[in-house]
Design a protein around this motif. Sequence first.
Motif, mmCIF file in Angstrom:
data_model
loop_
_atom_site.group_PDB
_atom_site.id
_atom_site.type_symbol
_atom_site.label_atom_id
_atom_site.label_comp_id
_atom_site.label_asym_id
_atom_site.label_seq_id
_atom_site.Cartn_x
_atom_site.Cartn_y
_atom_site.Cartn_z
ATOM 1 N N ASN A 39 0.827 -1.215 0.000
ATOM 2 C CA ASN A 39 0.000 0.000 0.000
ATOM 3 C C ASN A 39 0.856 1.258 0.000
ATOM 4 O O ASN A 39 0.334 2.358 -0.059
ATOM 5 C CB ASN A 39 -0.866 0.050 1.279
ATOM 6 C CG ASN A 39 -2.212 -0.572 1.062
ATOM 7 O OD1 ASN A 39 -2.453 -1.152 0.015
ATOM 8 N ND2 ASN A 39 -3.073 -0.467 2.057
ATOM 9 N N ARG A 40 2.176 1.064 0.099
ATOM 10 C CA ARG A 40 3.049 2.225 0.194
ATOM 11 C C ARG A 40 4.116 2.253 -0.894
ATOM 12 O O ARG A 40 4.599 3.315 -1.250
ATOM 13 C CB ARG A 40 3.774 2.229 1.553
ATOM 14 C CG ARG A 40 2.856 2.577 2.688
ATOM 15 C CD ARG A 40 3.673 2.754 3.956
ATOM 16 N NE ARG A 40 2.838 3.225 5.051
ATOM 17 C CZ ARG A 40 2.621 4.501 5.306
ATOM 18 N NH1 ARG A 40 3.159 5.435 4.565
ATOM 19 N NH2 ARG A 40 1.861 4.841 6.323
ATOM 20 N N ASP A 45 -0.686 1.043 -4.006
ATOM 21 C CA ASP A 45 -0.896 2.467 -3.728
ATOM 22 C C ASP A 45 0.429 3.031 -3.218
ATOM 23 O O ASP A 45 1.373 2.269 -2.947
ATOM 24 C CB ASP A 45 -1.981 2.602 -2.630
ATOM 25 C CG ASP A 45 -2.711 3.931 -2.701
ATOM 26 O OD1 ASP A 45 -2.058 4.933 -3.057
ATOM 27 O OD2 ASP A 45 -3.914 3.979 -2.394
ATOM 28 N N THR A 46 0.466 4.324 -3.057
ATOM 29 C CA THR A 46 1.672 4.920 -2.462
ATOM 30 C C THR A 46 1.342 5.641 -1.158
ATOM 31 O O THR A 46 2.235 6.027 -0.415
ATOM 32 C CB THR A 46 2.303 5.967 -3.421
ATOM 33 O OG1 THR A 46 1.270 6.886 -3.806
ATOM 34 C CG2 THR A 46 2.915 5.322 -4.648
ATOM 35 N N LYS A 47 0.032 5.791 -0.894
ATOM 36 C CA LYS A 47 -0.344 6.633 0.246
ATOM 37 C C LYS A 47 -0.528 5.848 1.550
ATOM 38 O O LYS A 47 -0.590 6.438 2.617
ATOM 39 C CB LYS A 47 -1.644 7.383 -0.078
ATOM 40 C CG LYS A 47 -1.456 8.390 -1.231
ATOM 41 C CD LYS A 47 -2.710 9.150 -1.523
ATOM 42 C CE LYS A 47 -3.719 8.269 -2.206
ATOM 43 N NZ LYS A 47 -4.935 8.927 -2.637
ATOM 44 N N CYS A 49 -2.628 2.967 4.090
ATOM 45 C CA CYS A 49 -3.988 3.011 4.638
ATOM 46 C C CYS A 49 -4.206 4.409 5.219
ATOM 47 O O CYS A 49 -3.255 5.048 5.696
ATOM 48 C CB CYS A 49 -4.167 1.966 5.733
ATOM 49 S SG CYS A 49 -4.015 0.279 5.124
ATOM 50 N N ILE A 50 -5.437 4.839 5.214
ATOM 51 C CA ILE A 50 -5.742 6.243 5.546
ATOM 52 C C ILE A 50 -5.339 6.632 6.975
ATOM 53 O O ILE A 50 -5.063 7.782 7.263
ATOM 54 C CB ILE A 50 -7.246 6.526 5.277
ATOM 55 C CG1 ILE A 50 -7.491 8.014 5.181
ATOM 56 C CG2 ILE A 50 -8.149 5.850 6.275
ATOM 57 C CD1 ILE A 50 -8.788 8.379 4.498
ATOM 58 N N GLU A 54 3.600 7.272 9.584
ATOM 59 C CA GLU A 54 4.835 7.069 8.822
ATOM 60 C C GLU A 54 5.603 5.827 9.258
ATOM 61 O O GLU A 54 6.335 5.219 8.487
ATOM 62 C CB GLU A 54 5.744 8.280 9.010
ATOM 63 C CG GLU A 54 5.701 9.193 7.820
ATOM 64 C CD GLU A 54 6.723 10.303 7.899
ATOM 65 O OE1 GLU A 54 7.754 10.136 8.556
ATOM 66 O OE2 GLU A 54 6.441 11.337 7.289
ATOM 67 N N ARG A 160 -8.637 2.412 2.271
ATOM 68 C CA ARG A 160 -7.643 1.960 1.278
ATOM 69 C C ARG A 160 -6.919 0.683 1.739
ATOM 70 O O ARG A 160 -5.701 0.559 1.612
ATOM 71 C CB ARG A 160 -6.612 3.070 0.999
ATOM 72 C CG ARG A 160 -7.208 4.385 0.564
ATOM 73 C CD ARG A 160 -6.155 5.325 0.024
ATOM 74 N NE ARG A 160 -5.197 5.774 0.999
ATOM 75 C CZ ARG A 160 -5.131 7.021 1.489
ATOM 76 N NH1 ARG A 160 -5.984 7.937 1.061
ATOM 77 N NH2 ARG A 160 -4.219 7.350 2.353
ATOM 78 N N THR A 224 -1.512 11.920 8.741
ATOM 79 C CA THR A 224 -2.258 10.921 7.969
ATOM 80 C C THR A 224 -3.387 11.605 7.188
ATOM 81 O O THR A 224 -3.832 12.700 7.555
ATOM 82 C CB THR A 224 -2.882 9.852 8.902
ATOM 83 O OG1 THR A 224 -3.800 10.507 9.785
ATOM 84 C CG2 THR A 224 -1.824 9.135 9.730
ATOM 85 N N ASP A 225 -3.865 10.924 6.150
ATOM 86 C CA ASP A 225 -4.999 11.481 5.407
ATOM 87 C C ASP A 225 -6.264 11.477 6.266
ATOM 88 O O ASP A 225 -7.160 12.290 6.069
ATOM 89 C CB ASP A 225 -5.227 10.682 4.111
ATOM 90 C CG ASP A 225 -4.121 10.951 3.103
ATOM 91 O OD1 ASP A 225 -3.360 11.928 3.303
ATOM 92 O OD2 ASP A 225 -3.994 10.190 2.135
ATOM 93 N N ASP A 228 -6.596 14.725 7.920
ATOM 94 C CA ASP A 228 -7.161 15.785 7.066
ATOM 95 C C ASP A 228 -8.686 15.703 7.073
ATOM 96 O O ASP A 228 -9.370 16.719 7.208
ATOM 97 C CB ASP A 228 -6.661 15.634 5.610
ATOM 98 C CG ASP A 228 -5.163 15.883 5.519
ATOM 99 O OD1 ASP A 228 -4.618 16.499 6.456
ATOM 100 O OD2 ASP A 228 -4.550 15.450 4.525
#
Length: 312
Positions: A39-40, A45-47, A49-50, A54, A160, A224-225, A228
């Motif tokens: 997922n990273r 994905d690159t982002k 899990c939500i 880090e 995600r 983290t997203d 946001d």
Amino acid sequence: MYPASWNYKPYYSLEAYFKEYFGEKIYKIALDAGMTCPNRDGTLDTKGCIFCSEGGSGDFAQSVSDLPKLVADSKIRTPFIAYFQSFTNTYAPVSNLEPIFRQALIMPECAGISVATRPDCFSSEIYALFQVLKKEFPNKLIWIELGLQTIHERTASYIRRGYSLSCFEQCMEALHKIGIPVIVHVILGLPGESHDDMLETVTYLNRFDLFGLKLQLLHVLKGTDLADDYEQNSFQVLSKEVYVELIADCLEQIRPNTVIHRLTGDGPKDLLIAPLWSLNKKDVLNSIHKKMKERNTLQGKQYHDTGCRNNL
Ligand code: SF4
């Protein structure tokens, strides 16, 4: 009122399990084996899990290469379980994984390993590796920890997670076949999930011959997203009162011989945005015990054996 074998608690804790089977306390040492995650690294994905920080959900982990020195210098408490926590610990070739796990298992102070990973990061070679290690170290614990978080596809897509429920089921079946105990991680309080949605995830897990369960309160961490979304008021975190009621409801549904590995969360203080009440872990646990006592209830009180374990 509560069983002595549960240390007189209203649920079957990991501490009680260790006492029952080993007669002593065993410590879990969180380790970072320098892995990454699909997922990273761009595979899925690159982002990430939500909610993932880090540190790959291993913010307190110590480098695995320091393990021998930590033991030699008595910097960790023993006996211990080497908990490969950060990122996805089967996401590497077997030739890389084998020496890492073996290095821990050969240490006399090490009671076993617990490997945190994802169900889509297994291959026949990796299952075979665990079989070999199990045979070679019959007196050591070899556990797998899978971060399912939820059974609901709409939430899985929001966070995600990147794999389907059927992938999880296949992995559970494969691990069951080779006799590897599994601990499943569930997050309570994910955006958009109702009380019933969360209970549905917990009761769904009763169909497996599940060794352990970690119930984790959703933490909003800096960077983290999820943070946001939280700052834009798109969801609210659970209050302590709601969480305590929810945990009591979950415990009542869980099969009595499933070991409860966690009932709160371990968010790093400097990264935690919300809920801040969760920093007082002792208070949260005391409130859960109090609630269970008030209700005159315990783990498994509402559990009904459907007899369909690992029979999907
Ligand atoms: S699978 Fe685990 S390590 Fe990877 S992004 Fe998700 S929580 Fe983080």
